[in-house]
Design a protein around this motif. Structure first.
Motif, PDB file in Angstrom:
ATOM      1  N   TYR A 203       9.249  37.370  57.941  1.00 38.09           N
ATOM      2  CA  TYR A 203       9.185  37.883  59.717  1.00 38.09           C
ATOM      3  C   TYR A 203       8.093  37.594  60.400  1.00 38.09           C
ATOM      4  O   TYR A 203       8.095  37.391  61.748  1.00 38.09           O
ATOM      5  N   ALA A 204       6.938  37.148  59.951  1.00 38.32           N
ATOM      6  CA  ALA A 204       5.728  36.865  60.959  1.00 38.32           C
ATOM      7  C   ALA A 204       5.864  35.296  60.955  1.00 38.32           C
ATOM      8  O   ALA A 204       6.518  34.329  60.441  1.00 38.32           O
ATOM      9  N   SER A 205       4.983  34.955  61.923  1.00 36.73           N
ATOM     10  CA  SER A 205       4.959  33.538  62.421  1.00 36.73           C
ATOM     11  C   SER A 205       3.924  32.794  61.982  1.00 36.73           C
ATOM     12  O   SER A 205       3.804  31.556  62.043  1.00 36.73           O
ATOM     13  N   GLY A 206       2.710  33.163  61.395  1.00 32.18           N
ATOM     14  CA  GLY A 206       1.697  32.569  60.881  1.00 32.18           C
ATOM     15  C   GLY A 206       0.619  33.488  60.174  1.00 32.18           C
ATOM     16  O   GLY A 206       0.660  34.619  60.022  1.00 32.18           O
ATOM     17  N   CYS A 207      -0.523  32.877  60.144  1.00 35.01           N
ATOM     18  CA  CYS A 207      -1.768  33.918  59.643  1.00 35.01           C
ATOM     19  C   CYS A 207      -2.706  33.610  60.239  1.00 35.01           C
ATOM     20  O   CYS A 207      -3.285  32.516  60.808  1.00 35.01           O
ATOM     21  N   LYS A 208      -3.900  34.775  60.292  1.00 34.25           N
ATOM     22  CA  LYS A 208      -5.163  34.774  61.050  1.00 34.25           C
ATOM     23  C   LYS A 208      -6.186  35.489  60.355  1.00 34.25           C
ATOM     24  O   LYS A 208      -5.958  36.654  60.063  1.00 34.25           O
ATOM     25  N   SER A 209      -7.347  35.017  60.185  1.00 34.74           N
ATOM     26  CA  SER A 209      -8.271  35.856  59.665  1.00 34.74           C
ATOM     27  C   SER A 209      -9.232  36.802  60.531  1.00 34.74           C
ATOM     28  O   SER A 209      -9.447  36.440  61.811  1.00 34.74           O
ATOM     29  N   TYR A 210      -9.344  38.115  60.159  1.00 32.53           N
ATOM     30  CA  TYR A 210      -9.990  39.086  61.217  1.00 32.53           C
ATOM     31  C   TYR A 210     -10.643  40.129  60.072  1.00 32.53           C
ATOM     32  O   TYR A 210     -10.657  40.006  58.979  1.00 32.53           O
ATOM     33  N   SER A 211     -11.900  40.466  60.678  1.00 30.09           N
ATOM     34  CA  SER A 211     -12.794  41.267  59.860  1.00 30.09           C
ATOM     35  C   SER A 211     -12.013  42.831  59.930  1.00 30.09           C
ATOM     36  O   SER A 211     -11.142  43.205  60.850  1.00 30.09           O
ATOM     37  N   THR A 212     -12.431  43.329  58.648  1.00 26.99           N
ATOM     38  CA  THR A 212     -11.404  44.660  58.471  1.00 26.99           C
ATOM     39  C   THR A 212     -12.238  45.517  57.591  1.00 26.99           C
ATOM     40  O   THR A 212     -13.278  45.074  56.976  1.00 26.99           O
ATOM     41  N   THR A 223     -17.521  46.226  55.506  1.00 25.54           N
ATOM     42  CA  THR A 223     -16.533  45.226  56.464  1.00 25.54           C
ATOM     43  C   THR A 223     -16.472  43.848  55.557  1.00 25.54           C
ATOM     44  O   THR A 223     -17.590  43.502  54.912  1.00 25.54           O
ATOM     45  N   THR A 224     -15.180  43.423  55.609  1.00 24.13           N
ATOM     46  CA  THR A 224     -14.889  42.173  54.861  1.00 24.13           C
ATOM     47  C   THR A 224     -14.173  41.389  55.849  1.00 24.13           C
ATOM     48  O   THR A 224     -13.744  41.685  56.893  1.00 24.13           O
ATOM     49  N   VAL A 225     -13.619  40.047  55.487  1.00 24.06           N
ATOM     50  CA  VAL A 225     -12.734  39.382  56.112  1.00 24.06           C
ATOM     51  C   VAL A 225     -11.426  39.370  55.630  1.00 24.06           C
ATOM     52  O   VAL A 225     -11.471  39.049  54.454  1.00 24.06           O
ATOM     53  N   ALA A 226     -10.329  39.543  55.974  1.00 28.45           N
ATOM     54  CA  ALA A 226      -9.124  39.048  55.464  1.00 28.45           C
ATOM     55  C   ALA A 226      -7.892  38.355  56.405  1.00 28.45           C
ATOM     56  O   ALA A 226      -8.365  38.519  57.479  1.00 28.45           O
ATOM     57  N   THR A 227      -7.106  37.998  55.549  1.00 27.42           N
ATOM     58  CA  THR A 227      -6.195  37.009  56.587  1.00 27.42           C
ATOM     59  C   THR A 227      -4.730  37.907  56.682  1.00 27.42           C
ATOM     60  O   THR A 227      -4.249  38.412  55.581  1.00 27.42           O
ATOM     61  N   PHE A 228      -4.612  37.997  58.031  1.00 24.06           N
ATOM     62  CA  PHE A 228      -3.341  39.141  58.480  1.00 24.06           C
ATOM     63  C   PHE A 228      -2.065  38.059  59.057  1.00 24.06           C
ATOM     64  O   PHE A 228      -2.538  36.962  59.596  1.00 24.06           O
ATOM     65  N   ARG A 229      -1.129  38.902  58.827  1.00 19.69           N
ATOM     66  CA  ARG A 229       0.006  38.089  59.501  1.00 19.69           C
ATOM     67  C   ARG A 229       0.021  38.295  61.170  1.00 19.69           C
ATOM     68  O   ARG A 229      -0.182  39.143  61.791  1.00 19.69           O
ATOM     69  N   THR A 230       0.562  37.282  61.812  1.00 17.13           N
ATOM     70  CA  THR A 230       0.727  37.292  63.239  1.00 17.13           C
ATOM     71  C   THR A 230       2.131  37.234  63.397  1.00 17.13           C
ATOM     72  O   THR A 230       3.052  36.666  62.800  1.00 17.13           O
ATOM     73  N   TYR A 231       2.666  37.662  64.635  1.00 19.37           N
ATOM     74  CA  TYR A 231       4.111  37.927  64.906  1.00 19.37           C
ATOM     75  C   TYR A 231       4.415  37.417  66.431  1.00 19.37           C
ATOM     76  O   TYR A 231       3.625  37.549  67.200  1.00 19.37           O
ATOM     77  N   ALA A 232       5.575  36.984  66.387  1.00 17.05           N
ATOM     78  CA  ALA A 232       6.061  36.447  67.785  1.00 17.05           C
ATOM     79  C   ALA A 232       6.294  37.703  68.920  1.00 17.05           C
ATOM     80  O   ALA A 232       6.296  37.448  69.782  1.00 17.05           O
ATOM     81  N   THR A 233       6.996  38.566  68.116  1.00 14.63           N
ATOM     82  CA  THR A 233       7.116  39.781  68.912  1.00 14.63           C
ATOM     83  C   THR A 233       6.779  41.050  68.131  1.00 14.63           C
ATOM     84  O   THR A 233       6.618  41.123  66.903  1.00 14.63           O
ATOM     85  N   ALA A 234       6.825  42.357  68.909  1.00 15.79           N
ATOM     86  CA  ALA A 234       6.486  43.477  68.244  1.00 15.79           C
ATOM     87  C   ALA A 234       7.586  43.983  67.263  1.00 15.79           C
ATOM     88  O   ALA A 234       7.338  44.661  66.208  1.00 15.79           O
ATOM     89  N   ALA A 235       8.788  43.568  67.753  1.00 18.28           N
ATOM     90  CA  ALA A 235       9.928  44.024  67.073  1.00 18.28           C
ATOM     91  C   ALA A 235      10.034  43.412  65.345  1.00 18.28           C
ATOM     92  O   ALA A 235      10.204  44.049  64.355  1.00 18.28           O
ATOM     93  N   ALA A 236       9.259  42.193  65.362  1.00 20.10           N
ATOM     94  CA  ALA A 236       9.266  41.457  64.011  1.00 20.10           C
ATOM     95  C   ALA A 236       8.301  42.298  63.243  1.00 20.10           C
ATOM     96  O   ALA A 236       8.217  42.196  61.986  1.00 20.10           O
ATOM     97  N   SER A 237       7.143  42.674  63.613  1.00 20.10           N
ATOM     98  CA  SER A 237       6.046  43.573  62.959  1.00 20.10           C
ATOM     99  C   SER A 237       6.757  44.805  62.361  1.00 20.10           C
ATOM    100  O   SER A 237       6.454  45.268  61.070  1.00 20.10           O
ATOM    101  N   PHE A 238       7.477  45.411  63.161  1.00 18.67           N
ATOM    102  CA  PHE A 238       8.127  46.869  62.773  1.00 18.67           C
ATOM    103  C   PHE A 238       9.280  46.508  61.443  1.00 18.67           C
ATOM    104  O   PHE A 238       9.203  47.299  60.486  1.00 18.67           O
ATOM    105  N   THR A 239       9.817  45.368  61.788  1.00 18.96           N
ATOM    106  CA  THR A 239      10.897  45.010  60.679  1.00 18.96           C
ATOM    107  C   THR A 239      10.412  44.588  59.323  1.00 18.96           C
ATOM    108  O   THR A 239      10.532  45.013  58.414  1.00 18.96           O
TER     109      THR A 239
END
Length: 299
Positions: A203-212, A223-239
């Motif tokens: 459901y995600a469109s890609g990956c990007k690194s963020y601090s968490t 604090t560390t760095v992890a790779t998170f999913r990116t989405y084209a729409t909010a609906a895709a994130s909820f799904t």
């Protein structure tokens, strides 16, 4: 998962719906309906499908209004029903279906693609078009707007996966900081969903690194760095969020408690959704403070 959480003051979304208006509908030819308004006051029509859009007019008592199609917008509790449906009128503005008596079968509005930009001229600038209807939460909303915009997607997730709407809303609020974290505001990831082996999933469109923030079993957080999913729409994130809880075996125990959101949250926490030792406590506090249980569907 994102671990930071800030307290915000929420203006109840349902307070936006305060009105004495009721609409009465009779079916009209073709795919439209003639709406006869029976009001003790007036009904505000708006430029988009939410109470924070500009009011375009006031519909007077007993005035007839033609509606042509429906969209998903702000969830409201009206005199007739609770719904996120808004009806588009023949002149292009919107009225909340929460105040429409009867339930005509309206088609979903088809949004035409924008026309190509015209070549530059020396003519006076043309006024911009009306704002588009928000199809889910964004990073620029107030707390009340964020909650109202999240309810339709969370309830659809409950229909599809049986994850309680209250749980989805609480996780969206906590994980995204009311939609204002960089991960949610920029990449529409409202649940801290991670990429594994640089694979975004279905459901995600890609990956990007963020601090968490991550915590150890001993409760030490850093604090560390992890790779998170990116989405084209909010609906895709909820799904994606709902499907992950439904399909991953480590969360299976939670589905023994679909009618007990507090215990459902505890089982999801045990399944490893978050490393924060206070994760369950924080989610339950959110569900209780804002009475998110009222949005759960009886399936």
């Amino acid at each position: 998962m994102l671990r930071s959480f800030k307290q915000y003051v929420l203006v109840p979304a349902l307070a936006l719906a305060a009105t004495a208006t009721t609409l009465v509908v009779t079916t009209a030819p073709a795919d439209a309906a003639v709406v006869s308004v029976r009001v003790s006051g007036t009904l505000a029509a708006r430029s988009g499908a939410a109470n924070w859009f500009a009011q375009t007019r006031q519909i007077k008592n007993k005035q007839k209004v033609t509606v042509t199609c429906k969209v998903t917008g702000q969830y409201l509790r009206g005199k007739v029903r609770r719904t996120a449906q808004w009806d588009r009128t023949a002149i292009g503005d919107f009225i909340s279906h929460a105040y429409v008596s009867g339930n005509p079968k309206l088609p979903t509005c088809v949004i035409a693609p924008p026309a190509p930009a015209p070549a530059p001229t020396t003519a006076a600038p043309v006024a911009p078009p009306a704002a588009a209807v928000p199809m889910g939460p964004t990073g620029t909303m107030t707390n009340a707007q964020f909650l109202a915009a999240s309810i339709p997607a969370a309830q659809q997730s409950q229909r599809d996966t049986r994850v309680p709407t209250s749980v989805t809303l609480a996780q969206a609020i906590l994980e995204s900081g009311w939609g204002r974290s960089s991960l949610s505001a920029n990449d529409r990831n409202f649940f801290g969903m991670k990429c594994f082996n640089n694979a975004p999933g279905a459901y995600a469109s890609g990956c990007k690194s963020y601090s968490t923030q991550e915590c150890t079993a001993a409760g030490l957080c850093g604090t560390t760095v992890a790779t998170f999913r990116t989405y084209a729409t909010a609906a895709a994130s909820f799904t994606d969020h709902g499907m992950a809880l439904k399909n991953l075996s480590r969360y299976a125990a939670a589905f023994n408690y679909v009618n007990d959101p507090n215990q459902f949250v505890a089982e999801v926490h045990k399944g490893g959704y978050a490393t924060d030792p206070l994760y369950t406590t924080k989610l339950v506090a959110l569900m209780q403070k804002y009475n998110l249980y009222q949005y759960d569907l009886a399936l």
